[in-house]
Design a protein around this motif. Structure first.
Motif, mmCIF file in Angstrom:
data_model
loop_
_atom_site.group_PDB
_atom_site.id
_atom_site.type_symbol
_atom_site.label_atom_id
_atom_site.label_comp_id
_atom_site.label_asym_id
_atom_site.label_seq_id
_atom_site.Cartn_x
_atom_site.Cartn_y
_atom_site.Cartn_z
ATOM 1 N N ARG A 267 0.827 -1.211 0.000
ATOM 2 C CA ARG A 267 0.000 0.000 0.000
ATOM 3 C C ARG A 267 0.860 1.258 0.000
ATOM 4 O O ARG A 267 0.442 2.294 -0.515
ATOM 5 N N ALA A 268 2.054 1.165 0.569
ATOM 6 C CA ALA A 268 2.959 2.318 0.557
ATOM 7 C C ALA A 268 3.636 2.472 -0.804
ATOM 8 O O ALA A 268 3.977 3.590 -1.212
ATOM 9 N N THR A 269 3.815 1.360 -1.497
ATOM 10 C CA THR A 269 4.521 1.386 -2.780
ATOM 11 C C THR A 269 3.651 1.921 -3.906
ATOM 12 O O THR A 269 4.123 2.688 -4.752
ATOM 13 N N PHE A 270 2.387 1.524 -3.944
ATOM 14 C CA PHE A 270 1.520 1.906 -5.064
ATOM 15 C C PHE A 270 1.485 3.417 -5.294
ATOM 16 O O PHE A 270 1.672 3.880 -6.426
ATOM 17 N N PRO A 271 1.241 4.233 -4.267
ATOM 18 C CA PRO A 271 1.206 5.682 -4.520
ATOM 19 C C PRO A 271 2.569 6.261 -4.869
ATOM 20 O O PRO A 271 2.663 7.194 -5.673
ATOM 21 N N LEU A 272 3.618 5.704 -4.284
ATOM 22 C CA LEU A 272 4.956 6.252 -4.510
ATOM 23 C C LEU A 272 5.460 5.963 -5.922
ATOM 24 O O LEU A 272 5.946 6.858 -6.623
ATOM 25 N N VAL A 273 5.331 4.718 -6.351
ATOM 26 C CA VAL A 273 5.931 4.285 -7.617
ATOM 27 C C VAL A 273 4.990 4.478 -8.802
ATOM 28 O O VAL A 273 5.434 4.807 -9.905
ATOM 29 N N TYR A 274 3.701 4.279 -8.589
ATOM 30 C CA TYR A 274 2.751 4.323 -9.700
ATOM 31 C C TYR A 274 1.880 5.584 -9.702
ATOM 32 O O TYR A 274 1.819 6.312 -10.688
ATOM 33 N N GLU A 275 1.183 5.803 -8.592
ATOM 34 C CA GLU A 275 0.143 6.834 -8.609
ATOM 35 C C GLU A 275 0.694 8.253 -8.693
ATOM 36 O O GLU A 275 0.226 9.058 -9.516
ATOM 37 N N ALA A 276 1.663 8.583 -7.865
ATOM 38 C CA ALA A 276 2.157 9.966 -7.820
ATOM 39 C C ALA A 276 2.717 10.435 -9.166
ATOM 40 O O ALA A 276 2.367 11.528 -9.632
ATOM 41 N N PRO A 277 3.567 9.646 -9.835
ATOM 42 C CA PRO A 277 4.062 10.101 -11.144
ATOM 43 C C PRO A 277 2.950 10.254 -12.177
ATOM 44 O O PRO A 277 2.973 11.184 -12.992
ATOM 45 N N ALA A 278 1.971 9.334 -12.139
ATOM 46 C CA ALA A 278 0.868 9.416 -13.099
ATOM 47 C C ALA A 278 0.022 10.660 -12.845
ATOM 48 O O ALA A 278 -0.299 11.417 -13.769
ATOM 49 N N ARG A 279 -0.333 10.882 -11.591
ATOM 50 C CA ARG A 279 -1.160 12.047 -11.257
ATOM 51 C C ARG A 279 -0.439 13.348 -11.629
ATOM 52 O O ARG A 279 -1.055 14.283 -12.158
ATOM 53 N N LYS A 280 0.846 13.401 -11.363
ATOM 54 C CA LYS A 280 1.627 14.594 -11.697
ATOM 55 C C LYS A 280 1.579 14.874 -13.194
ATOM 56 O O LYS A 280 1.389 16.015 -13.627
ATOM 57 N N ARG A 281 1.737 13.830 -14.003
ATOM 58 C CA ARG A 281 1.700 14.010 -15.459
ATOM 59 C C ARG A 281 0.320 14.446 -15.927
ATOM 60 O O ARG A 281 0.188 15.343 -16.759
ATOM 61 N N PHE A 282 -0.726 13.821 -15.392
ATOM 62 C CA PHE A 282 -2.085 14.172 -15.813
ATOM 63 C C PHE A 282 -2.399 15.633 -15.486
ATOM 64 O O PHE A 282 -2.980 16.355 -16.312
ATOM 65 N N MET A 283 -2.024 16.066 -14.303
ATOM 66 C CA MET A 283 -2.295 17.451 -13.914
ATOM 67 C C MET A 283 -1.503 18.427 -14.778
ATOM 68 O O MET A 283 -2.002 19.496 -15.147
ATOM 69 N N GLN A 284 -0.289 18.062 -15.124
ATOM 70 C CA GLN A 284 0.519 18.915 -15.995
ATOM 71 C C GLN A 284 -0.128 19.051 -17.370
ATOM 72 O O GLN A 284 -0.193 20.146 -17.940
ATOM 73 N N VAL A 285 -0.615 17.934 -17.902
ATOM 74 C CA VAL A 285 -1.277 17.968 -19.211
ATOM 75 C C VAL A 285 -2.516 18.858 -19.163
ATOM 76 O O VAL A 285 -2.753 19.665 -20.068
ATOM 77 N N LEU A 286 -3.298 18.739 -18.104
ATOM 78 C CA LEU A 286 -4.517 19.544 -18.004
ATOM 79 C C LEU A 286 -4.202 21.035 -17.883
ATOM 80 O O LEU A 286 -4.962 21.877 -18.375
#
Length: 291
Positions: A267-286
């Motif tokens: 549960r600690a790994t999912f947000p660090l390795v997967y979710e945070a980079p994805a969310r950052k990219r999506f917000m940048q695109v928007l």
């Protein structure tokens, strides 16, 4: 205990091949795409200590090196060995070797044997995941340079093998989780793929990969000419739609996650390795793609 597979490998040759190759691959990643991989490589090193399992950490680092190198060969970021006519032939040979890993001939074969042997130490078998990932790489090797636009179903199946049934299922085994829990993580795997599609769009097009489905091209009015211009209105609209869909997938991931009853480390790994980079990219695109 999983039955041990692969040829007995001389430890001195094995260790030297593994360490040299891992160092070379990591240095190449940092030199060419340090902005993208630096944090992830740091996590790989930390995992073996956070998990209190040096053996699993050693496997994760070595297996990632193996697949990263093969991916680089397919993408043209690492040289194709001269004895192979093309990347598809090379990956086909590795697929066959993975089925019966005897008589390794090059450092990739040695590293694959090493990975399987390390996995055997903690009672895991990664042949199914290896097959999925290698067959996905074969798909890429065959489409590279052609700018072929595939139907949604075919493209989705390709990425499902690579990102979800291959990579995420393998990761769960390393984390000592039930690998079939990967189904709970499908939204996260898809969001991660959307991140890569957006992040690597221009590089993918330059290499001849189109990760926009035929249906999406029709939906957003994307022509072949638009693929070469990421600032064109149809591509910007597709970018924004993909980012919004990615954020929705992350929300779906949060709804599904409790059902999996994953360990604290997972549960600690999912947000660090997967979710945070994805969310950052999506917000940048928007922020950047105003249409």
């Amino acid at each position: 205990m999983v039955k041990k597979i692969g040829a007995p490998v001389r430890r001195d040759i094995e260790d030297k091949c593994m360490k040299d190759m891992r160092s070379r691959v990591f240095q190449h990643m940092l030199k060419t795409r340090g902005w993208k991989y630096r944090a992830f490589l740091r996590y790989l090193r930390l995992f073996k200590y956070a998990a209190f399992s040096p053996t699993r950490g050693e496997f994760l680092e070595s297996y990632y090196t193996l697949m990263r190198y093969l991916d680089d060969v397919v993408d043209g970021d690492a040289p194709l060995p001269p004895e192979y006519p093309d990347e598809a032939s090379y990956i086909l040979q590795k697929i066959e070797f993975s089925k019966l890993p005897l008589h390794p001939e090059d450092e990739v074969d040695y590293l694959m044997c090493y990975c399987f042997e390390v996995a055997d130490r903690f009672g895991a078998d990664f042949r199914e995941e290896t097959s999925d990932i290698l067959n996905s790489l074969l798909f890429d090797a065959r489409r590279r340079g052609h700018l072929e636009i595939f139907p949604h179903e075919e493209l989705s199946n390709h990425f499902h093998k690579m990102d979800i049934r291959g990579t995420i299922r393998a990761t769960l085994k390393v984390f000592n989780e039930d690998p079939d829990k990967y189904l709970f993580l499908e939204p996260l795997g898809m969001a991660s793929r959307y991140q890569f599609d957006l992040e690597d769009f221009e590089a993918d097009i330059a290499a001849g990969y189109v990760n926009i489905s035929r249906e999406e091209c029709d939906q957003w009015g994307i022509t072949r000419a638009h693929l070469y211009d990421s600032s064109s209105l149809p591509i910007r609209r597709w970018f924004r739609w993909k980012a919004e869909a990615g954020l929705a997938l992350l929300e779906e991931h949060h709804r599904r996650l409790p059902q999996g009853r994953f360990s604290l480390l997972s549960r600690a790994t999912f947000p660090l390795v997967y979710e945070a980079p994805a969310r950052k990219r999506f917000m940048q695109v928007l922020r950047e793609c105003k249409v």
